[in-house]
Design a protein around this motif. Structure first.
Motif, PDB file in Angstrom:
ATOM      1  N   THR A 260       0.862  -1.289   0.104  1.00 34.78           N
ATOM      2  CA  THR A 260      -0.097  -0.267  -0.022  1.00 34.78           C
ATOM      3  C   THR A 260       0.797   1.355  -0.068  1.00 34.78           C
ATOM      4  N   GLU A 261       2.060   1.296   0.767  1.00 38.52           N
ATOM      5  CA  GLU A 261       2.923   2.427   1.039  1.00 38.52           C
ATOM      6  C   GLU A 261       4.010   2.334   0.150  1.00 38.52           C
ATOM      7  N   GLY A 262       4.696   0.996  -0.182  1.00 37.55           N
ATOM      8  CA  GLY A 262       5.777   0.963  -0.749  1.00 37.55           C
ATOM      9  C   GLY A 262       7.072   1.044   0.166  1.00 37.55           C
ATOM     10  N   HIS A 263       6.774   1.326   1.501  1.00 34.95           N
ATOM     11  CA  HIS A 263       7.882   1.154   2.576  1.00 34.95           C
ATOM     12  C   HIS A 263       7.373   0.709   3.867  1.00 34.95           C
ATOM     13  N   VAL A 264       7.988   0.783   4.766  1.00 37.00           N
ATOM     14  CA  VAL A 264       7.474   0.310   6.015  1.00 37.00           C
ATOM     15  C   VAL A 264       7.712   1.397   7.291  1.00 37.00           C
ATOM     16  N   THR A 265       6.875   1.802   7.700  1.00 34.59           N
ATOM     17  CA  THR A 265       7.202   2.715   9.136  1.00 34.59           C
ATOM     18  C   THR A 265       7.191   1.754  10.252  1.00 34.59           C
ATOM     19  N   ARG A 266       7.942   2.254  11.201  1.00 31.73           N
ATOM     20  CA  ARG A 266       8.143   1.434  12.561  1.00 31.73           C
ATOM     21  C   ARG A 266       8.377   2.495  13.654  1.00 31.73           C
ATOM     22  N   GLY A 267       8.091   2.259  14.838  1.00 28.89           N
ATOM     23  CA  GLY A 267       8.220   3.017  15.870  1.00 28.89           C
ATOM     24  C   GLY A 267       9.753   3.247  16.266  1.00 28.89           C
ATOM     25  N   TRP A 268      10.094   4.495  16.773  1.00 30.07           N
ATOM     26  CA  TRP A 268      11.479   4.695  17.324  1.00 30.07           C
ATOM     27  C   TRP A 268      11.576   5.501  18.514  1.00 30.07           C
ATOM     28  N   LEU A 269      12.295   5.120  19.422  1.00 27.79           N
ATOM     29  CA  LEU A 269      12.357   5.754  20.638  1.00 27.79           C
ATOM     30  C   LEU A 269      13.727   6.888  20.546  1.00 27.79           C
ATOM     31  N   GLY A 270      14.675   6.481  20.125  1.00 26.84           N
ATOM     32  CA  GLY A 270      15.942   7.184  19.906  1.00 26.84           C
ATOM     33  C   GLY A 270      16.651   7.088  21.266  1.00 26.84           C
ATOM     34  N   VAL A 271      16.741   5.678  21.751  1.00 31.52           N
ATOM     35  CA  VAL A 271      17.823   5.128  22.904  1.00 31.52           C
ATOM     36  C   VAL A 271      18.621   4.353  22.330  1.00 31.52           C
ATOM     37  N   MET A 272      19.812   4.241  23.249  1.00 29.42           N
ATOM     38  CA  MET A 272      20.552   3.048  23.085  1.00 29.42           C
ATOM     39  C   MET A 272      20.672   2.227  24.271  1.00 29.42           C
ATOM     40  N   ILE A 273      20.209   1.150  24.155  1.00 27.63           N
ATOM     41  CA  ILE A 273      20.041   0.272  25.312  1.00 27.63           C
ATOM     42  C   ILE A 273      20.912  -1.088  25.409  1.00 27.63           C
ATOM     43  N   GLN A 274      21.098  -1.600  26.565  1.00 26.40           N
ATOM     44  CA  GLN A 274      21.755  -2.760  26.889  1.00 26.40           C
ATOM     45  C   GLN A 274      21.211  -3.672  27.840  1.00 26.40           C
ATOM     46  N   PRO A 275      21.663  -4.824  27.982  1.00 27.77           N
ATOM     47  CA  PRO A 275      21.027  -5.836  28.855  1.00 27.77           C
ATOM     48  C   PRO A 275      21.178  -5.554  30.337  1.00 27.77           C
ATOM     49  N   VAL A 276      20.449  -6.012  31.048  1.00 27.44           N
ATOM     50  CA  VAL A 276      20.493  -5.826  32.667  1.00 27.44           C
ATOM     51  C   VAL A 276      21.178  -6.833  33.161  1.00 27.44           C
ATOM     52  N   SER A 277      22.218  -6.964  33.295  1.00 25.95           N
ATOM     53  CA  SER A 277      23.015  -8.138  34.365  1.00 25.95           C
ATOM     54  C   SER A 277      22.574  -8.170  35.648  1.00 25.95           C
ATOM     55  N   ARG A 278      23.050  -9.365  36.162  1.00 22.40           N
ATOM     56  CA  ARG A 278      22.627  -9.538  37.730  1.00 22.40           C
ATOM     57  C   ARG A 278      23.215  -8.559  38.533  1.00 22.40           C
ATOM     58  N   ASP A 279      24.507  -8.207  38.182  1.00 21.14           N
ATOM     59  CA  ASP A 279      25.346  -7.252  38.971  1.00 21.14           C
ATOM     60  C   ASP A 279      24.501  -5.623  38.903  1.00 21.14           C
ATOM     61  N   LEU A 280      24.369  -5.494  37.495  1.00 16.62           N
ATOM     62  CA  LEU A 280      23.569  -4.060  36.925  1.00 16.62           C
ATOM     63  C   LEU A 280      22.230  -4.229  37.845  1.00 16.62           C
ATOM     64  N   ALA A 281      21.592  -5.124  37.830  1.00 14.03           N
ATOM     65  CA  ALA A 281      20.275  -5.224  38.701  1.00 14.03           C
ATOM     66  C   ALA A 281      20.418  -4.855  40.127  1.00 14.03           C
ATOM     67  N   GLU A 282      21.581  -5.367  40.699  1.00 17.30           N
ATOM     68  CA  GLU A 282      21.667  -5.152  41.913  1.00 17.30           C
ATOM     69  C   GLU A 282      22.079  -3.759  42.212  1.00 17.30           C
ATOM     70  N   SER A 283      22.859  -3.219  41.272  1.00 14.96           N
ATOM     71  CA  SER A 283      23.362  -1.832  41.411  1.00 14.96           C
ATOM     72  C   SER A 283      22.407  -0.845  41.238  1.00 14.96           C
ATOM     73  N   PHE A 284      21.230  -1.328  40.547  1.00 14.14           N
ATOM     74  CA  PHE A 284      20.088  -0.358  40.467  1.00 14.14           C
ATOM     75  C   PHE A 284      19.078  -0.519  41.587  1.00 14.14           C
ATOM     76  N   GLY A 285      19.333  -1.546  42.457  1.00 17.52           N
ATOM     77  CA  GLY A 285      18.068  -1.647  43.471  1.00 17.52           C
ATOM     78  C   GLY A 285      17.230  -2.676  43.175  1.00 17.52           C
ATOM     79  N   MET A 286      17.302  -3.567  42.066  1.00 19.17           N
ATOM     80  CA  MET A 286      16.296  -4.210  41.373  1.00 19.17           C
ATOM     81  C   MET A 286      16.479  -5.972  42.133  1.00 19.17           C
ATOM     82  N   ASP A 287      15.223  -6.487  42.174  1.00 12.33           N
ATOM     83  CA  ASP A 287      15.263  -7.650  42.891  1.00 12.33           C
ATOM     84  C   ASP A 287      15.893  -8.655  42.017  1.00 12.33           C
ATOM     85  N   LYS A 288      15.618  -8.797  40.549  1.00 11.77           N
ATOM     86  CA  LYS A 288      16.190  -9.471  39.585  1.00 11.77           C
ATOM     87  C   LYS A 288      16.355  -8.677  38.381  1.00 11.77           C
TER      88      LYS A 288
END
Length: 472
Positions: A260-288
């Motif tokens: 219908t459009e000839g191209h695809v649109t998709r949502g974008w936040l404009g962020v760079m992300i990384q996984p939350v490791s167990r140590d990072l979770a603890e450092s941010f005060g998360m339970d898991k």
């Protein structure tokens, strides 16, 4: 004789029981004959040709990207062509596809037709038809073709959201050019995220898929297409028990937009992300460990404009949990640009709800002391030597504050946390670092009984590492 007779009777009964059990198991195995008979007419073979530059050298003939890595090391992509050594040649490739509309629309993988000068579709009735590329979306590896034909046999489409791990599925395609080969297996996993394919929640199967199967349909036992066979994991070049298919719901959404459009649109936040490791979770005060940690933001992107910050951890999108960081691009990609999403975010140990108006994915994306380099500070507890950055250097690196890591003690806690020379330490435990002296003061007050988040800037990207200090 009676004991012998009784023994023979017992063995006879056991044998009869085994035969009965085998027959029962055989009756429980699926029969794909009717499925194949009904679906085969809608499955097509796709062949492509393209012209490429080839090089004749004393070391062999190389074409395009086939130049050996050792030569690329010296020459890069501009491989020197000996006099008279360069020539063009016609390259061919094979794939599969299936009819989604009786008026000649066919779905396949984008990589099957990528760069093709000519596309030929062979139908089940042995007709060869030239096809034009309606559109392709490389991020989901979906392409739509059009042939000049009517009343083509179409396949029934299923709902990939209803799939369950362990259910039987079958594939029809052209592995190594063998038309309409049928293989079967079970679904091994769903919602798999593969490297460089953040927008597709792949269906993993143990169906035998080989080169040439790409773009062909994956069926459930009702004969409905539930996926497009797209990738295999292999060390040998052939099937090794790990095959991946694009869910049909994802593929049809892309196909509809391409038509219908000839191209695809998709949502974008404009962020760079990384996984939350167990140590990072603890450092941010998360339970898991869960969610997607925002390591950096495009200052002009939707997330930054609507109040998200580096260090925020996105836990859900519109109520759907972000179990892994890889889930966030997929969930946001499904949202139409200019629509609002409700994000559940953890910030400074507290959970809050943030509404963000999603943007449209851009066409091109890349991923203190004022004495400059006048001296180095060595926070002994951290195990690093750092130097302050001038305003010009901060601007060049694209950071508001930070200190440059000049040296790292290989036995120190910074090295254990993954900090390397050349990194820029931007913040420690959510506190901005503007000088070596300030870094020392922050580090001196850090607890030794838990991990703390450290934000660093490395090779043009921002990321977090978890720092755990030992007792002094």
């Amino acid at each position: 004789m009676k004991p012998l007779t009784r023994s023979l009777s017992m063995w006879t009964a056991l044998a009869v029981g085994l035969v009965f059990a085998q027959n029962s198991m055989a009756r429980e195995l699926p029969d794909f004959t009717q499925l194949v008979e009904d679906a085969a007419p809608g499955v097509v073979n796709i062949s492509t040709t393209r012209t490429a530059e080839s090089y004749r050298t004393p070391f062999g003939n190389f074409g395009g990207q086939d130049v050996p890595e050792i030569f690329r090391h010296f020459f890069g992509d501009r491989f020197p062509v000996p006099p008279g050594g360069g020539h063009t040649e016609e390259l061919q490739s094979l794939g599969s596809g299936f009819v989604i509309d009786e008026d000649g629309y066919i779905m396949t993988n984008a990589h099957v037709v990528d760069g093709a000068d000519e596309i030929t579709v062979r139908l089940n009735d042995r007709r060869d038809l030239k096809a034009e590329l309606v559109g392709e979306d490389k991020k989901t590896d979906v392409a739509v073709l059009k042939v000049n034909a009517r009343d083509l046999p179409t396949l029934k489409l299923g709902d990939s959201e209803d799939l369950k791990v362990g259910e039987w599925v079958a594939a029809i395609g052209s592995p190594f050019g063998f038309d309409h080969s049928v293989t079967a297996g079970i679904i091994s996993a769903i919602n798999r995220t593969l490297p460089r394919d953040a927008y597709v929640p792949f269906i993993q199967t143990d169906v035998a898929i080989n080169p040439g199967n790409s773009g062909g349909p994956l069926f459930n036992l009702d004969g409905e297409v539930v996926g497009i066979n797209s990738q295999i994991f292999t060390r040998s070049g052939g099937f090794m028990g790990l095959s991946f298919a694009i869910p049909i719901n994802v593929a049809m959404d892309v196909a509809d937009q391409l038509r219908t459009e000839g191209h695809v649109t998709r949502g974008w936040l404009g962020v760079m992300i990384q996984p939350v490791s167990r140590d990072l979770a603890e450092s941010f005060g998360m339970d898991k460990p869960e969610g997607a940690l925002i390591a950096d933001l495009d200052p002009e992107g939707p997330a930054a404009k609507d109040g998200l910050k580096a260090g925020d951890i996105v836990l859900s999108v519109n109520g759907e949990a972000v179990d892994r960081s890889s889930s966030l691009p997929r969930l946001i990609g499904q949202v139409k640009p200019d629509q609002d999403v409700e994000l559940k975010v953890m910030r400074d140990g507290k959970t809050l709800t943030q509404t963000v108006t999603v943007g449209d994915w851009p066409d091109e994306l890349s991923g203190g002391d004022s004495s400059g380099h006048g001296g180095q500070t060595s926070p002994a507890r951290l195990g690093v030597a750092v130097q302050s950055l001038s305003d010009d250097e901060l601007e060049r690196y694209g950071v508001d504050a930070g200190v440059l890591v000049a040296d790292v003690d290989p036995r120190g806690v910074a090295a254990e946390s993954g900090i390397r020379p050349g990194d820029i330490i931007v913040s420690v435990d959510q506190q901005a670092v503007e000088s070596g002296r300030q870094l020392s003061e922050i580090v001196s007050k850090l607890p030794s009984d838990r991990a703390v988040p450290v934000r660093i800037y490395r090779d043009g990207s921002s990321l977090f590492v978890a720092l755990r200090l030992g007792d002094e």
